[in-house]
Enzyme design. Sequence first.
Site, PDB file in Angstrom:
ATOM      1  N   SER A  23       0.875  -1.175   0.000  1.00 37.57           N
ATOM      2  CA  SER A  23       0.000   0.000   0.000  1.00 37.57           C
ATOM      3  C   SER A  23       0.908   1.219   0.000  1.00 37.57           C
ATOM      4  O   SER A  23       1.753   1.373   0.893  1.00 37.57           O
ATOM      5  CB  SER A  23      -0.907  -0.016   1.233  1.00 37.57           C
ATOM      6  N   GLU A  24       0.757   2.082  -1.007  1.00 34.51           N
ATOM      7  CA  GLU A  24       1.785   3.094  -1.227  1.00 34.51           C
ATOM      8  C   GLU A  24       1.846   4.163  -0.140  1.00 34.51           C
ATOM      9  O   GLU A  24       2.792   4.946  -0.110  1.00 34.51           O
ATOM     10  CB  GLU A  24       1.627   3.729  -2.620  1.00 34.51           C
ATOM     11  N   ASN A  25       0.852   4.196   0.758  1.00 38.57           N
ATOM     12  CA  ASN A  25       0.959   5.131   1.876  1.00 38.57           C
ATOM     13  C   ASN A  25       1.908   4.635   2.966  1.00 38.57           C
ATOM     14  O   ASN A  25       2.076   5.314   3.978  1.00 38.57           O
ATOM     15  CB  ASN A  25      -0.426   5.463   2.452  1.00 38.57           C
TER      16      ASN A  25
ATOM     17  N   SER B 144       8.401   4.246   0.642  1.00 44.58           N
ATOM     18  CA  SER B 144       7.406   3.493  -0.106  1.00 44.58           C
ATOM     19  C   SER B 144       7.541   3.747  -1.610  1.00 44.58           C
ATOM     20  O   SER B 144       7.494   2.815  -2.423  1.00 44.58           O
ATOM     21  CB  SER B 144       6.002   3.898   0.366  1.00 44.58           C
TER      22      SER B 144
END
Lengths: 218, 218, 248, 248
Positions: free
Chosen positions: B46-48, B88
Site C-alpha cells: 500500500s503506497e501510503n 514506499s
Amino acid sequence: MVWTRDEMAARAAKELRDGYYVNLGVGIPTQVANLIPDGMRVMLHSENGMLGMGPFPYEGEADADLINAGKQTITELTQTSYFSSADSFGMIRGGHINLSILGGMQVSQAGDLANWMVPGKMIKGMGGAMDLVAGVRRVVVVMEHCEKSGAPKFRRECVLPLTGKGVVDLLITDLAVFEIDKRGGAATLIELAPGVTLEALKSKTEAEFAIASSLAMP
Amino acid sequence: MVWTRDEMAARAAKELRDGYYVNLGVGIPTQVANLIPDGMRVMLHSENGMLGMGPFPYEGEADADLINAGKQTITELTQTSYFSSADSFGMIRGGHINLSILGGMQVSQAGDLANWMVPGKMIKGMGGAMDLVAGVRRVVVVMEHCEKSGAPKFRRECVLPLTGKGVVDLLITDLAVFEIDKRGGAATLIELAPGVTLEALKSKTEAEFAIASSLAMP
Amino acid sequence: MNSKIYSSAALALSGEVRDGMTIMSGGFGLCGVPSDLIMALKASGAKDLTVIGNNVGCDDHGMWHVLANNQIRKVLASYVGENKILESRYMSGEIEIEFNPQGTLAERIRAGGAGIPAFYTRTGYGTKVAEGKETRQFPGQDGVPEWYVMETGLTADIAFVKAWKADAEGNLIYRKTARNFNPMMATAGKLVIAEVEEIVEIGELAADAIHTPGIFVDRIVLGSGYSKHIERLTTRPRAVAAAAGEQF
Amino acid sequence: MNSKIYSSAALALSGEVRDGMTIMSGGFGLCGVPSDLIMALKASGAKDLTVIGNNVGCDDHGMWHVLANNQIRKVLASYVGENKILESRYMSGEIEIEFNPQGTLAERIRAGGAGIPAFYTRTGYGTKVAEGKETRQFPGQDGVPEWYVMETGLTADIAFVKAWKADAEGNLIYRKTARNFNPMMATAGKLVIAEVEEIVEIGELAADAIHTPGIFVDRIVLGSGYSKHIERLTTRPRAVAAAAGEQF
C-alpha cells in the site's frame, strides 16, 4: 608564546552553544568532547550513523557494534539514536548539524580547505570530510600554523587538493584565530596568542587578512 | 458475451506469481486481493507506507492509524512492515514492486495510459498513479473496453492527459486481453472473450493491434 | 514459494557470481560487515570484480581477503586507510579506486535503489571529486545561488548486507552503528543476500521497527561465529574516569 | 538549554507564523495529521500561505479549516479528492494547486531536508507534470536509455509533524500508516514542530527504533483528544468473513 594543543581545543570549545548538534574530527577536535561546559547541552554526531555519542566504554564493556567515525569503541547515552549512513549524511548535507570542528593541512584566505591528500603520498580517501565541510552550518578548522618545515599552512590559495572550496568559517591555529567570510572570500584576524606579535604572525602566514578592530593593536 | 467484472478480476489474478510484491488500484483491481490462489505467497503493498496488507478489520476493531491508499481501514499481518512515503515510493520507483494492477480511462496502442484527469472536470490529482506506472516492473490495466457512450478507450493515441507514456504491459477489458510491447510501441491481441468476434472487437477499438498466433482465428 | 533462507553463504552465492560483476558490501570499518558472504565470494574465485563499499575491508578482515586473492579490479570507496593491500595496489596501479565522499557514496546507493538516476550535491564542488562531472547552480539554503555537482545512482549485480535479525519474509533489523551502509545496499542490488546473527519467527520483529522490509531481500543466511572484531578498542579505566570526569 | 516541550500548540506557534509563509503538514487522508497545530495555524490568522501536503485536508478535518478560513493561496499536493473546498476554489481560480505525483512529492521533501537541490525521476515523463521541466536521458534499470524529469527539493518555513511518541530530546516514533509524509517533513522545515500523543521519558524509545532523531525537531506539543477520525470505515462481519474467506 604559542597556544598548546589543549589551549587550541579550549578555544575551539568556545564555539559550542547550548543545544548544538556537533561533529568532531579526529585529533585536537576530539578533545573538545571533554570541554563541554557544565549545564550546556551539546549532542555529538558520529557520521557513521549515531547522534548522542557517549564516552569510551569501561574496560570489558566495549561493543563491537558501537563505534565512532574514527572506528573507536564508544558508548551510547539515554537519548542516543542510530540511523543509516544515508540518513546521517542527509543530516549533514541538509544543514542540520550546527558545528563541525576538524583538522586541516592547508586553509586559504577564502576559506578553502585541504585536509585529505598529498599528491604522491599514499591516498587514504576523504571519508566524510568533504560532506561535512560542504554541509555543516559552521565549520571550524584547528591546525598548527605552520608545517614542521616552517612552511605556512594558512595561504592565499591551497596548494594541496581541496576538501572543499569556500567552506571554513573559523581557523584556530597555535598562533592566532581568523574569522573567514566564506562568501566574501576574506579573512580577518580576531585573536592572537599571548606574546605573538603581528609581525611574527605575518612572517609565518601567506594568506592576506584584515585585523579586527577589537584587536587593540599598538 | 462480455466478461463480467469478476471475470476481469479473475483474468488479472492470473498475472500473479508466487513471491510477488503487488500493488492494487481501486475498483476491479482491489478484488484481485481475494483471488490469490491457495499456497501462493503474494504480498500486497500500500503506497501510503505498508507492505503486507491484511483484510478489512472485524467490526469494532478498526484502527484509525491503519489505512490503505484508498483510505479504507485495513489490518496488518504478522510479516507486515511500515515505512515512510519516501521509502514506499523508493520501492516503487526503484522497480522493487513486481506488479501493479490498476484502472484506466484510456490506453494507447503504444502503452500510454490516461487515468487521472478529464479537462474541464473537477481535478482530484494523480495521487500515486504516475509513480506506480513509471516504476513498477509490470503494469496491468483493467478497464471497460468502451465508454458508456460507446466511444473506444483503447486508442491510437490517448486524448485525455497522460498518467504515463509507454507504461502499460497488459490491457484487460471486458472484451479482450492485449499484450503491449511498450518499448516497441505495439499491441497484440492475445485473448478474446467467448463469443466476441474479431470484427466486433475491431469495431469497438481505435487502436491498431496484431493478433497472436496462439489465437486460432478461423 | 521457495524459502528465502539458505543454509550457508556458499549455497546462497552458488552459481550467482561471475567474473566482472559489481558487488556491494555493507559495513563501516569492521562494524556491520557480512563476513561469511565475503569468504564465500573469495571461495567462488570470480575475477575482475568491482566492489562498492565504504572501506572495502581492513587488514586481515572482510573484503581484504578477496583483495588479497586478486579478485578485484576496481573499488568505489570513501576511505581505505586501514587496508594496506588496497592502498599499495592502488599506488602501483593494479587496482582502480574511485574515491567517493562518504555521504555521496551513501546517497548514490540510496538513489540507485530508489530509481533515481542522478542528483545534485554541494559535496565535492571545486575539488577533484567534481572533475569531469556536470556542475550547476541552484538556490542554496538561504536562497543565494550555490554550485552543485551531479552524481549518479549506483546499483550492483549482488549486494551483501549484514543485519542483526531477520525473519523468513526477509524483514531485517540492524544493531547500533552496524547499520551504516547496509540498509541502502539492501535496496540497490539485483540480488540481495542478507547475513544475519539470528533468524526469528515471523511476527517477532515489530512492524514499526523494521529497518529493511523483506521486499528488498532475496536470500538470508545465518552467519557463523559472531565473536565480533574490534578495530580500535578504546576504553576508560573505571575508577579514574569516575574521578576525573574525562570522557575521551 | 530551554526545553523543546511547549505546553500548547498555540504557544509552540506563537510569533512564528507570518503572512506568505510556506507550511508543510504531514498526513495521508485523516491518518497522521497534526490537528492541533493546524487549528493553531487557523487561530494565527496568517494569510497567503503556501501549504505542502499530500491532501491538504479532507472535508471538515485538518487543513480544511485553514482553507475554509481563506488563509491559503497555494497548495502543493498529490490528491485533493476528499476536499470539496479545495477542489472548488481551484476550479474557480481562487487557489493555485501544483499537483505533484505522490512519490515525487515525498522525494522532493526528502531531498529538501537532505540538502539535495534537484534529482531526476521517470515519474511523470511525457505528462503534464513534466511540462516546463528539464528532461534528459539516463540508462534505465536494464541499461537502455530512458527519459527522466528533473524535480527540485522542497523546504518550508515551518513543518508540522504528527508522531506517536516523543521524548524531550525530540526523538520521534510513528505508528503504522500514520507515518506517511511526517518523517520527511521533519527534516525539511526551518522550524519543525511535532505534535505527539505521548511524551515519554528519555531512554524509553529504543535507540535502534527511533524514526526521527531529535536533531530535526525544534518544538514538541502534546496533542489533545486523540479520538482519531476514520475517513472510510471498512470492516468485515466476523462470522461471514470466517466462513467465506473473503477479505476485501
